[in-house]
Design a protein around this motif. Structure first.
Motif, PDB file in Angstrom:
ATOM      1  N   ASN A   1       0.850  -1.288   0.175  1.00 50.63           N
ATOM      2  CA  ASN A   1      -0.013  -0.032   0.040  1.00 50.63           C
ATOM      3  C   ASN A   1       0.926   1.442  -0.149  1.00 50.63           C
ATOM      4  O   ASN A   1       0.394   2.376  -0.628  1.00 50.63           O
ATOM      5  CB  ASN A   1      -0.840  -0.009   1.267  1.00 50.63           C
ATOM      6  CG  ASN A   1      -1.846  -1.044   1.085  1.00 50.63           C
ATOM      7  OD1 ASN A   1      -2.885  -1.222   0.354  1.00 50.63           O
ATOM      8  ND2 ASN A   1      -1.677  -2.309   1.986  1.00 50.63           N
ATOM      9  N   TYR A   2       2.053   1.259   0.591  1.00 49.78           N
ATOM     10  CA  TYR A   2       3.106   2.505   0.608  1.00 49.78           C
ATOM     11  C   TYR A   2       3.414   2.582  -0.893  1.00 49.78           C
ATOM     12  O   TYR A   2       3.618   3.793  -1.332  1.00 49.78           O
ATOM     13  CB  TYR A   2       4.211   1.959   1.491  1.00 49.78           C
ATOM     14  CG  TYR A   2       5.265   3.161   1.565  1.00 49.78           C
ATOM     15  CD1 TYR A   2       5.188   4.262   2.081  1.00 49.78           C
ATOM     16  CD2 TYR A   2       6.242   2.805   0.625  1.00 49.78           C
ATOM     17  CE1 TYR A   2       5.998   5.233   2.240  1.00 49.78           C
ATOM     18  CE2 TYR A   2       7.456   3.779   0.542  1.00 49.78           C
ATOM     19  CZ  TYR A   2       7.230   4.907   1.278  1.00 49.78           C
ATOM     20  OH  TYR A   2       8.415   5.921   1.125  1.00 49.78           O
ATOM     21  N   LEU A   3       3.963   1.379  -1.523  1.00 44.35           N
ATOM     22  CA  LEU A   3       4.143   1.542  -2.757  1.00 44.35           C
ATOM     23  C   LEU A   3       3.079   2.065  -3.870  1.00 44.35           C
ATOM     24  O   LEU A   3       3.331   3.105  -4.728  1.00 44.35           O
ATOM     25  CB  LEU A   3       4.408   0.105  -3.470  1.00 44.35           C
ATOM     26  CG  LEU A   3       4.803   0.006  -4.890  1.00 44.35           C
ATOM     27  CD1 LEU A   3       6.222   0.788  -5.180  1.00 44.35           C
ATOM     28  CD2 LEU A   3       5.027  -1.359  -5.472  1.00 44.35           C
TER      29      LEU A   3
ATOM     30  N   LEU B   1       3.426  10.222  -6.491  1.00 42.22           N
ATOM     31  CA  LEU B   1       4.593  10.845  -7.263  1.00 42.22           C
ATOM     32  C   LEU B   1       4.277  11.060  -8.851  1.00 42.22           C
ATOM     33  O   LEU B   1       4.582  12.173  -9.288  1.00 42.22           O
ATOM     34  CB  LEU B   1       5.747   9.785  -7.202  1.00 42.22           C
ATOM     35  CG  LEU B   1       7.166  10.387  -7.873  1.00 42.22           C
ATOM     36  CD1 LEU B   1       7.269  11.897  -6.881  1.00 42.22           C
ATOM     37  CD2 LEU B   1       8.150   9.362  -7.808  1.00 42.22           C
ATOM     38  N   GLU B   2       3.234  10.542  -9.484  1.00 42.28           N
ATOM     39  CA  GLU B   2       2.993  10.807 -10.822  1.00 42.28           C
ATOM     40  C   GLU B   2       2.163  12.256 -10.706  1.00 42.28           C
ATOM     41  O   GLU B   2       2.289  13.038 -11.582  1.00 42.28           O
ATOM     42  CB  GLU B   2       1.952   9.815 -11.445  1.00 42.28           C
ATOM     43  CG  GLU B   2       2.916   8.711 -11.839  1.00 42.28           C
ATOM     44  CD  GLU B   2       1.860   7.542 -12.689  1.00 42.28           C
ATOM     45  OE1 GLU B   2       0.884   8.160 -13.129  1.00 42.28           O
ATOM     46  OE2 GLU B   2       2.090   6.427 -12.475  1.00 42.28           O
ATOM     47  N   ALA B   3       1.263  12.250  -9.714  1.00 46.96           N
ATOM     48  CA  ALA B   3       0.454  13.333  -9.787  1.00 46.96           C
ATOM     49  C   ALA B   3       1.153  14.747  -9.470  1.00 46.96           C
ATOM     50  O   ALA B   3       1.122  15.865  -9.714  1.00 46.96           O
ATOM     51  CB  ALA B   3      -0.843  13.312  -8.604  1.00 46.96           C
TER      52      ALA B   3
ATOM     53  N   VAL C   1       0.490   2.038 -15.742  1.00 44.83           N
ATOM     54  CA  VAL C   1       1.872   1.597 -15.663  1.00 44.83           C
ATOM     55  C   VAL C   1       2.651   1.729 -17.211  1.00 44.83           C
ATOM     56  O   VAL C   1       3.581   1.840 -17.376  1.00 44.83           O
ATOM     57  CB  VAL C   1       2.249   0.412 -14.856  1.00 44.83           C
ATOM     58  CG1 VAL C   1       1.704   0.415 -13.482  1.00 44.83           C
ATOM     59  CG2 VAL C   1       1.404  -0.893 -15.290  1.00 44.83           C
ATOM     60  N   PHE C   2       1.790   1.002 -18.105  1.00 45.16           N
ATOM     61  CA  PHE C   2       2.332   0.990 -19.311  1.00 45.16           C
ATOM     62  C   PHE C   2       2.397   2.306 -20.169  1.00 45.16           C
ATOM     63  O   PHE C   2       3.211   2.514 -20.747  1.00 45.16           O
ATOM     64  CB  PHE C   2       1.493   0.231 -20.276  1.00 45.16           C
ATOM     65  CG  PHE C   2       1.974  -1.464 -20.242  1.00 45.16           C
ATOM     66  CD1 PHE C   2       2.724  -2.152 -20.885  1.00 45.16           C
ATOM     67  CD2 PHE C   2       1.018  -2.409 -19.154  1.00 45.16           C
ATOM     68  CE1 PHE C   2       3.141  -3.637 -20.493  1.00 45.16           C
ATOM     69  CE2 PHE C   2       1.460  -3.674 -19.098  1.00 45.16           C
ATOM     70  CZ  PHE C   2       2.428  -4.363 -19.726  1.00 45.16           C
TER      71      PHE C   2
ATOM     72  N   THR D   1       9.883   2.282 -14.413  1.00 45.12           N
ATOM     73  CA  THR D   1       9.739   0.799 -14.654  1.00 45.12           C
ATOM     74  C   THR D   1      10.007  -0.119 -13.438  1.00 45.12           C
ATOM     75  O   THR D   1       9.112  -1.206 -13.576  1.00 45.12           O
ATOM     76  CB  THR D   1      11.291   0.510 -15.520  1.00 45.12           C
ATOM     77  OG1 THR D   1      10.902   1.368 -16.536  1.00 45.12           O
ATOM     78  CG2 THR D   1      11.254  -0.797 -15.877  1.00 45.12           C
ATOM     79  N   TRP D   2      10.707   0.161 -12.421  1.00 42.79           N
ATOM     80  CA  TRP D   2      11.049  -0.537 -11.462  1.00 42.79           C
ATOM     81  C   TRP D   2       9.731  -0.508 -10.623  1.00 42.79           C
ATOM     82  O   TRP D   2       9.212  -1.758 -10.108  1.00 42.79           O
ATOM     83  CB  TRP D   2      12.077  -0.292 -10.434  1.00 42.79           C
ATOM     84  CG  TRP D   2      13.400  -0.660 -11.141  1.00 42.79           C
ATOM     85  CD1 TRP D   2      14.318  -0.060 -11.688  1.00 42.79           C
ATOM     86  CD2 TRP D   2      14.108  -1.986 -10.958  1.00 42.79           C
ATOM     87  NE1 TRP D   2      15.179  -0.820 -12.158  1.00 42.79           N
ATOM     88  CE2 TRP D   2      15.415  -1.954 -11.676  1.00 42.79           C
ATOM     89  CE3 TRP D   2      13.748  -3.229 -10.319  1.00 42.79           C
ATOM     90  CZ2 TRP D   2      16.059  -3.509 -11.597  1.00 42.79           C
ATOM     91  CZ3 TRP D   2      14.399  -4.373 -10.410  1.00 42.79           C
ATOM     92  CH2 TRP D   2      15.483  -4.255 -11.172  1.00 42.79           C
ATOM     93  N   THR D   3       9.185   0.568 -10.238  1.00 42.28           N
ATOM     94  CA  THR D   3       7.901   0.682  -9.178  1.00 42.28           C
ATOM     95  C   THR D   3       6.983  -0.087 -10.127  1.00 42.28           C
ATOM     96  O   THR D   3       5.947  -0.508  -9.593  1.00 42.28           O
ATOM     97  CB  THR D   3       7.705   2.148  -8.887  1.00 42.28           C
ATOM     98  OG1 THR D   3       7.745   2.868 -10.029  1.00 42.28           O
ATOM     99  CG2 THR D   3       8.838   2.519  -7.933  1.00 42.28           C
TER     100      THR D   3
END
Length: 292
Positions: free
Chosen positions: A4-6, A13-15, A87-88, A181-183
């Motif tokens: 949930n933290y992820l 972070l995107e926003a 994510v893509f 990519t990693w997240t």
């Protein structure tokens, strides 16, 4: 809690990056007069996202058990579809996000205040609604009766806001394409667990069968109330006694999606077809040229 933290970190972070790009561009181009309508659009988007999340949480409590499970399972699957698309999309556009937002902001500046509000609202609102839906589904899937899942989301969002501010101040510089990519890969794993949980909800709602057909049961080896059982559930939405359908859906989603996501950009079949088509056209042009 980590899963949930992820989610909170990645989605937040995107926003935050979108807001940073919009604000920094206006400041650097001397258009501080446009900051107020942009912040208005951002505020409205955040408010709607919070209201949407609250509506999901409190509205579902008024339903019967089977209706709750049907709603929860359906929205969990929808959340997985949206987060997979997201994510893509971010993987493809992370490098060009700044230029794309600058272009939209230039067009809005030329149109007027209303367009600025709409641009900021749409840029942040989409992220906010996706985040609210996926957070609700993930917290519901990993809930263990404590506030840890929700606390993980809040900590992730707080970290995202802090990183966004540091990006704006120029104190932090990272490879965003690699970060997403990693997240994104880890988020696909989390999404697989949410999908399996959604299928279980639909089985409990009697919309899908096979609730009694257990793939395995390791409850004795991995008690749900143990620290490692709680850890597995919080990170991977692990269930010690999943149904056959849950395991099947989990594998059918995770394996191809993760393989496709981690494959090099530009190696997909559609890209190869386009490259081959361009090569064939050049060959035909060369054959038709008498000088060749």
């Amino acid at each position: 809690m980590f899963g949930n933290y992820l989610i909170g970190l990645r989605e937040g972070l995107e926003a935050s990056l979108v807001v940073c790009v919009l604000i920094a561009y206006l400041v650097k181009t001397g258009r501080r007069d446009a900051l107020r309508p942009v912040w208005t659009g951002i505020g409205v988007a955040v408010g709607i996202a919070l209201a949407f999340g609250a509506g999901l949480e409190f509205g579902s409590q008024e339903l019967t058990f089977e209706a709750q499970e049907l709603l929860g399972g359906s929205l969990s699957i929808l959340a997985v579809v949206l987060v997979t698309w997201m994510v893509f999309w971010m993987r493809r556009t992370a490098r060009n996000l700044r230029a794309e937002l600058h272009g939209k902001l230039d067009a809005a500046l030329a149109t007027g205040t209303g367009a600025l509000v709409a641009t900021a609202f749409l840029a942040v609102g989409r992220e906010g609604l996706e985040t609210a839906l996926f957070v609700w589904a993930s917290v519901r899937a990993s809930s263990d009766g404590s506030h840890a899942p929700l606390a993980g989301v809040v900590l992730g969002l707080a970290t995202a806001v802090l990183l966004g501010w540091l990006f704006y101040r120029g104190a932090v510089r990272i490879d965003l394409a690699r970060f997403f990519t990693w997240t994104g890969g880890m988020l696909v794993v989390v999404a697989a667990g949410v999908l399996a949980y959604g299928v279980h909800d639909l089985q409990e709602a009697r919309f899908l069968g096979g609730l009694a057909d257990k793939a395995f049961d390791v409850s004795a080896a991995v008690p749900p109330d143990s620290w490692y059982g709680t850890l597995l559930k919080g990170v991977l939405n692990f269930q010690p006694d999943p149904t056959v359908l849950q395991v099947t859906v989990w594998a059918l989603y995770l394996v191809p999606t993760l393989a496709l996501f981690l494959s090099p950009i530009g190696s997909g079949p559609s890209v190869r077809v386009e490259k081959q088509k361009a090569t064939d056209e050049k060959a035909e042009a060369g054959a038709a040229d008498p000088a060749v």
